[in-house]
Design a protein around this motif. Structure first.
Motif, PDB file in Angstrom:
ATOM      1  N   TYR A  89       6.554   3.512   5.895  1.00  0.00           N
ATOM      2  CA  TYR A  89       6.299   3.522   4.451  1.00  0.00           C
ATOM      3  C   TYR A  89       6.996   2.327   3.795  1.00  0.00           C
ATOM      4  O   TYR A  89       6.385   1.586   3.019  1.00  0.00           O
ATOM      5  N   PHE A  90       8.268   2.126   4.124  1.00  0.00           N
ATOM      6  CA  PHE A  90       8.981   1.020   3.503  1.00  0.00           C
ATOM      7  C   PHE A  90       8.485  -0.338   4.002  1.00  0.00           C
ATOM      8  O   PHE A  90       8.524  -1.324   3.266  1.00  0.00           O
ATOM      9  N   ALA A  91       7.980  -0.388   5.228  1.00  0.00           N
ATOM     10  CA  ALA A  91       7.366  -1.635   5.719  1.00  0.00           C
ATOM     11  C   ALA A  91       6.114  -1.954   4.898  1.00  0.00           C
ATOM     12  O   ALA A  91       5.861  -3.120   4.566  1.00  0.00           O
ATOM     13  N   SER A  92       5.348  -0.923   4.543  1.00  0.00           N
ATOM     14  CA  SER A  92       4.160  -1.161   3.710  1.00  0.00           C
ATOM     15  C   SER A  92       4.579  -1.614   2.312  1.00  0.00           C
ATOM     16  O   SER A  92       3.895  -2.423   1.686  1.00  0.00           O
ATOM     17  N   TRP A  93       5.690  -1.097   1.822  1.00  0.00           N
ATOM     18  CA  TRP A  93       6.230  -1.538   0.531  1.00  0.00           C
ATOM     19  C   TRP A  93       6.556  -3.029   0.622  1.00  0.00           C
ATOM     20  O   TRP A  93       6.196  -3.801  -0.271  1.00  0.00           O
ATOM     21  N   ARG A  94       7.230  -3.422   1.690  1.00  0.00           N
ATOM     22  CA  ARG A  94       7.585  -4.836   1.865  1.00  0.00           C
ATOM     23  C   ARG A  94       6.333  -5.714   1.848  1.00  0.00           C
ATOM     24  O   ARG A  94       6.308  -6.772   1.232  1.00  0.00           O
ATOM     25  N   GLU A  95       5.290  -5.252   2.538  1.00  0.00           N
ATOM     26  CA  GLU A  95       4.038  -6.011   2.617  1.00  0.00           C
ATOM     27  C   GLU A  95       3.397  -6.200   1.242  1.00  0.00           C
ATOM     28  O   GLU A  95       2.710  -7.190   1.006  1.00  0.00           O
ATOM     29  N   SER A  96       3.632  -5.259   0.344  1.00  0.00           N
ATOM     30  CA  SER A  96       2.986  -5.329  -0.975  1.00  0.00           C
ATOM     31  C   SER A  96       3.679  -6.288  -1.931  1.00  0.00           C
ATOM     32  O   SER A  96       3.174  -6.549  -3.014  1.00  0.00           O
ATOM     33  N   GLN A  97       4.825  -6.798  -1.545  1.00  0.00           N
ATOM     34  CA  GLN A  97       5.593  -7.660  -2.451  1.00  0.00           C
ATOM     35  C   GLN A  97       5.174  -9.114  -2.299  1.00  0.00           C
ATOM     36  O   GLN A  97       5.752  -9.853  -1.526  1.00  0.00           O
ATOM     37  N   GLY A  98       4.140  -9.480  -3.034  1.00  0.00           N
ATOM     38  CA  GLY A  98       3.676 -10.864  -3.017  1.00  0.00           C
ATOM     39  C   GLY A  98       4.146 -11.584  -4.265  1.00  0.00           C
ATOM     40  O   GLY A  98       4.542 -10.977  -5.239  1.00  0.00           O
ATOM     41  N   PHE A  99       4.063 -12.877  -4.230  1.00  0.00           N
ATOM     42  CA  PHE A  99       4.513 -13.662  -5.377  1.00  0.00           C
ATOM     43  C   PHE A  99       3.387 -14.490  -5.980  1.00  0.00           C
ATOM     44  O   PHE A  99       3.614 -15.354  -6.797  1.00  0.00           O
ATOM     45  N   GLY A 100       2.155 -14.218  -5.587  1.00  0.00           N
ATOM     46  CA  GLY A 100       1.025 -15.013  -6.055  1.00  0.00           C
ATOM     47  C   GLY A 100       0.424 -14.477  -7.329  1.00  0.00           C
ATOM     48  O   GLY A 100       1.020 -14.508  -8.396  1.00  0.00           O
ATOM     49  N   ASP A 101      -0.767 -13.909  -7.218  1.00  0.00           N
ATOM     50  CA  ASP A 101      -1.541 -13.553  -8.396  1.00  0.00           C
ATOM     51  C   ASP A 101      -1.304 -12.138  -8.907  1.00  0.00           C
ATOM     52  O   ASP A 101      -1.962 -11.700  -9.834  1.00  0.00           O
ATOM     53  N   GLY A 102      -0.390 -11.393  -8.308  1.00  0.00           N
ATOM     54  CA  GLY A 102      -0.108 -10.048  -8.789  1.00  0.00           C
ATOM     55  C   GLY A 102      -0.865  -8.975  -8.042  1.00  0.00           C
ATOM     56  O   GLY A 102      -0.600  -7.805  -8.216  1.00  0.00           O
ATOM     57  N   GLU A 103      -1.823  -9.337  -7.206  1.00  0.00           N
ATOM     58  CA  GLU A 103      -2.564  -8.343  -6.442  1.00  0.00           C
ATOM     59  C   GLU A 103      -1.613  -7.605  -5.519  1.00  0.00           C
ATOM     60  O   GLU A 103      -0.781  -8.189  -4.862  1.00  0.00           O
TER      61      GLU A 103
END
Length: 196
Positions: A89-103
Motif C-alpha cells: 500500500y505504501f509503495a503504491s503511495w510512493r508511486e503516486s507522488q509525481g512532480f509533473g502535471d498533478g496527475e
C-alpha cells in the motif's frame, strides 16, 4: 437496435475537477475552467451542484470512493502476508507522488490544508475519507500482527493514525523538495514502527 451511449455529465465534471484541483488546488480553479475543459454549459453544472463548495464536497467524496477501492484491492490481496500488504500500500503511495502535471497526486494532500478552514462540508468529506483510510490501516496492522509478519504489540489505532500522518507530511515535504527522500524515510520509519 443499438442504444446511443449517454453522456455522464456529473461524472465528467467530477473527474475534470479532480484533475484541476490536484494540479492547482481548490481556490485557483473556477467553475468556468472546469466546464469549458469538457464542453459543458453552466446551466448543466447547477443541475448537479448547488454551489462550488457542494461540487468540491462531491469531488472529494468521489475521490475517496475510488481511493478506498484501490486500497482495499491492495490490502485484500491473497497469498501475501499482512506486512507485505501494508508495505505494498505504501509503495503504491510512493508511486503516486509525481512532480509533473498533478496527475495521480493525493487529493487529500493537496486540499486538506487549503479547504479545512474554507468549507465545513469539504472538511467533513476529507475527515470521513481519511478516517476510512486509518480504519483500513488499523485492520491491516492487526492482521499483520496476527499472522506474525509484523511482530507489533502496540496500539494499532494510534499507530495507524501516526503512519497516515507521517505519510501525509512526507508527501508535503516531497512536493516542497521535489524529491522522494521524505517518502523513503517514511517507509523506513513505517518498517521500524511495525517491527518488520
Amino acid at each position: 437496435m443499438t442504444r446511443k451511449a449517454t453522456r455522464d455529465t456529473r461524472t465528467e465534471l467530477l473527474l475534470a475537477a479532480e484533475r484541476s484541483f490536484a494540479h492547482k488546488g481548490y481556490a485557483a480553479v473556477g467553475i468556468n475552467e472546469v466546464l469549458s475543459g469538457i464542453g459543458v454549459p453552466k446551466g448543466s453544472f447547477y443541475h448537479y451542484f448547488s454551489s462550488k463548495d457542494a461540487f468540491g464536497e462531491a469531488v472529494i467524496a468521489r475521490y475517496f470512493e475510488q481511493y478506498l477501492a484501490e486500497m482495499d484491492e491492495i490490502l485484500d490481496a491473497t497469498g501475501t502476508d499482512g506486512a507485505s500488504k501494508i508495505m505494498a500500500y505504501f509503495a503504491s503511495w510512493r508511486e503516486s507522488q509525481g512532480f509533473g502535471d498533478g496527475e495521480g497526486r493525493c487529493l487529500a494532500v493537496k486540499l486538506s490544508a487549503e479547504v479545512a478552514d474554507l468549507s465545513e462540508p469539504m472538511r467533513l468529506a476529507l475527515k470521513a475519507g481519511t478516517t476510512q483510510i486509518v480504519d483500513r490501516l488499523e485492520r491491516a496492522i492487526i492482521g499483520a500482527a496476527a499472522d506474525g509478519s509484523a511482530p507489533f504489540t502496540g496500539d494499532a489505532r494510534a499507530t495507524a493514525e501516526a503512519l497516515y500522518q507521517l505519510w501525509l507530511g512526507a508527501s508535503v515535504m516531497a512536493k516542497v523538495h521535489r524529491s522522494l527522500a521524505s517518502i523513503d524515510t517514511a517507509a523506513a520509519v513505517t518498517r521500524r514502527l511495525l517491527g518488520i
